[in-house]
Design an enzyme around this catalytic site. Structure first.
Site, mmCIF file in Angstrom:
data_model
loop_
_atom_site.group_PDB
_atom_site.id
_atom_site.type_symbol
_atom_site.label_atom_id
_atom_site.label_comp_id
_atom_site.label_asym_id
_atom_site.label_seq_id
_atom_site.Cartn_x
_atom_site.Cartn_y
_atom_site.Cartn_z
ATOM 1 N N ARG A 68 0.836 -1.209 0.000
ATOM 2 C CA ARG A 68 0.000 0.000 0.000
ATOM 3 C C ARG A 68 0.870 1.258 0.000
ATOM 4 O O ARG A 68 0.456 2.311 -0.475
ATOM 5 C CB ARG A 68 -0.952 -0.014 1.202
ATOM 6 C CG ARG A 68 -1.905 1.184 1.237
ATOM 7 C CD ARG A 68 -3.144 0.912 2.083
ATOM 8 N NE ARG A 68 -2.799 0.506 3.428
ATOM 9 C CZ ARG A 68 -2.598 1.343 4.456
ATOM 10 N NH1 ARG A 68 -2.705 2.654 4.276
ATOM 11 N NH2 ARG A 68 -2.297 0.881 5.649
ATOM 12 N N TYR A 121 -14.763 14.333 -17.833
ATOM 13 C CA TYR A 121 -15.235 12.964 -17.652
ATOM 14 C C TYR A 121 -16.317 12.985 -16.573
ATOM 15 O O TYR A 121 -16.210 13.711 -15.581
ATOM 16 C CB TYR A 121 -14.061 12.067 -17.250
ATOM 17 C CG TYR A 121 -14.434 10.640 -16.973
ATOM 18 C CD1 TYR A 121 -15.028 9.857 -17.955
ATOM 19 C CD2 TYR A 121 -14.194 10.075 -15.732
ATOM 20 C CE1 TYR A 121 -15.374 8.533 -17.699
ATOM 21 C CE2 TYR A 121 -14.527 8.754 -15.471
ATOM 22 C CZ TYR A 121 -15.127 7.998 -16.461
ATOM 23 O OH TYR A 121 -15.480 6.700 -16.206
ATOM 24 N N ASP A 193 -5.874 16.487 -16.638
ATOM 25 C CA ASP A 193 -6.101 15.097 -17.034
ATOM 26 C C ASP A 193 -5.624 14.966 -18.480
ATOM 27 O O ASP A 193 -6.228 15.527 -19.402
ATOM 28 C CB ASP A 193 -7.588 14.767 -16.913
ATOM 29 C CG ASP A 193 -7.901 13.299 -17.195
ATOM 30 O OD1 ASP A 193 -7.102 12.640 -17.882
ATOM 31 O OD2 ASP A 193 -8.961 12.826 -16.757
ATOM 32 N N LYS A 218 -5.855 3.185 -20.075
ATOM 33 C CA LYS A 218 -6.030 3.465 -21.492
ATOM 34 C C LYS A 218 -4.744 3.210 -22.286
ATOM 35 O O LYS A 218 -4.350 2.083 -22.491
ATOM 36 C CB LYS A 218 -6.537 4.901 -21.650
ATOM 37 C CG LYS A 218 -7.720 5.266 -20.740
ATOM 38 C CD LYS A 218 -8.920 4.362 -20.896
ATOM 39 C CE LYS A 218 -10.194 4.892 -20.244
ATOM 40 N NZ LYS A 218 -10.179 5.004 -18.786
#
Length: 403
Positions: A68, A121, A193, A218
């Protein structure tokens, strides 16, 4: 406490081209003779002494303490991404929205004001319009193409400006250099972004943007088989964002990090083919009588084509276009595609297509879709690496299906 033995970027920082960086940008992190990096599939790592354990536990982003906090495979991917975006470091998360949400929540507090675009988005828009106000953070939403409106929206307590370009799904652009110029004199953090472009087509940090975010699902992954996110930024910002990251727990698994690393190796080859295919297909679509309008920054018909030429080196995989005949004709077209796959996402090797009004009808009102620029006959297509003639043939047969 810093890990002096593990600098964040290549110690020699060679001035490699992107095509070389994706292959060798992590080579300095090799710990054995393997040509292919190993997967460190361990949640936790041992210390050899109490002193070493204390050092591991108190070193931010230590790659060999607890996954983590970080992982050796994460470290390799982050080194490449920082090199591509030209930032001091990078941080991996389990999804693109994990990167966006973690970054924003790390940087704003009650009483702060933020500015976001009218077109983002969908989940990003919800974060700014619905989530942040619940915690006392005021959001102002502006048309990203109107720099005067953005300048007018700045307040004394404006902490952050969030932009996205090209924007999902309409492919309108935001002038990154101009936004940075508005923000820097007022010490406002800028966040971009860069998912729809990728750093091979656009480098926001070089244009003055502070923090660059990606859905690494992506282009970076490139094969539609993982979800991942990335934050590229300075060391100072990364430590704040990492601290929130360990609290929220949007952690990328070692296996997915390794698949992401493998995907990055072919990024430059895929982007080159995708850019060429998409521009050719957009030009072909403009000539088809069944198509009302095509939206693609690489086309001269795009209203912001001049800006695209100024801040982009290539124009990416995504085309949006309107099919004549309304919702029913558009639905019939998408259902008739044989080579292009009817599925969400973008930036992978296969061509994907969605009827956007149908996809978001259950989660957005008609008014919200209109604000987002989503018309009933709107198609979003992510072009892959297939042969361009086969793609044209597939679209042609789908456009000529009997009504």
């Amino acid at each position: 406490m810093k890990d002096a033995a593990r600098p964040e970027t290549h110690p020699d920082k060679p001035d490699w081209h992107d095509e070389t960086a994706v292959l060798h940008g992590d080579s300095w992190l090799s710990s054995d003779a393997s040509v292919v990096p190993p997967i460190h599939y361990s949640a936790t790592f041992k210390a050899n002494s109490a002193e070493e354990f204390a050092d591991m536990a108190n070193t931010p982003r230590h790659p060999n303490f607890y996954t983590r906090y970080g992982n050796p495979v994460h470290k390799r991917v982050e080194a490449i991404l920082a090199d591509l975006e030209g930032t001091e470091t990078a941080l991996l998360t389990a999804s693109g929205m994990g990167a966006i949400s973690t970054t924003i929540l790390a940087l704003v507090s009650r009483g702060d004001h933020v500015i976001a675009q009218r077109r983002h988005y969908m989940s990003t828009s919800r974060l700014f319009e619905e989530v942040l106000p619940r915690f006392g953070v005021e959001s102002t939403i502006v048309d990203q193409t109107d720099l005067e409106a953005m300048a007018a929206a700045i307040k004394p307590n404006t902490r952050l400006i969030m932009v996205e370009t090209p924007v999902n799904p309409t492919l309108s652009l935001t002038d990154l250099r101009a936004v940075a110029a508005l923000a820097k004199p007022k010490d406002i953090i800028t966040v971009a972004d860069n998912t729809f472009a990728s750093p091979l087509n656009q480098k926001p940090h070089a244009l003055g943007i502070d923090i660059v975010l990606h859905s690494a699902t992506k282009y970076f992954g490139g094969h539609h088989d993982i979800t991942a996110g990335a934050v590229c930024c300075s060391q100072a910002h990364a430590e704040k964002i990492w601290d929130m990251h360990t609290t929220l727990g949007s952690v990328l698994s070692p296996m997915d990090a390794w698949l992401l690393l493998r995907g990055l190796r072919t990024l430059s080859l895929r982007i080159e083919r995708i850019n060429a295919n998409t521009l050719a297909l957009a030009q072909w679509l403009e000539a088809q009588p069944q198509i009302e309008r095509v939206f693609y920054p690489g086309l001269e018909s795009h209203p912001q084509h001049a800006l695209a030429l100024k801040q982009m080196r290539g124009f990416g995989a995504v085309i949006a276009f309107s099919v004549k005949g309304g919702f029913d004709a558009t639905s019939r077209f998408v259902s008739s595609l044989r080579l292009a796959t009817h599925a969400v996402s973008l930036g992978g090797v296969e061509t994907l297509a969605v009827h956007t009004a149908a996809m978001w009808a259950g989660t957005m009102t008609e008014a919200q879709m209109k604000t987002a620029g989503i018309e009933p006959n709107f198609v979003r297509m992510s072009v892959g690496v297939e042969h361009i003639d086969d793609l044209k043939s597939d679209l042609d047969q789908a456009l000529n299906q009997p009504g």
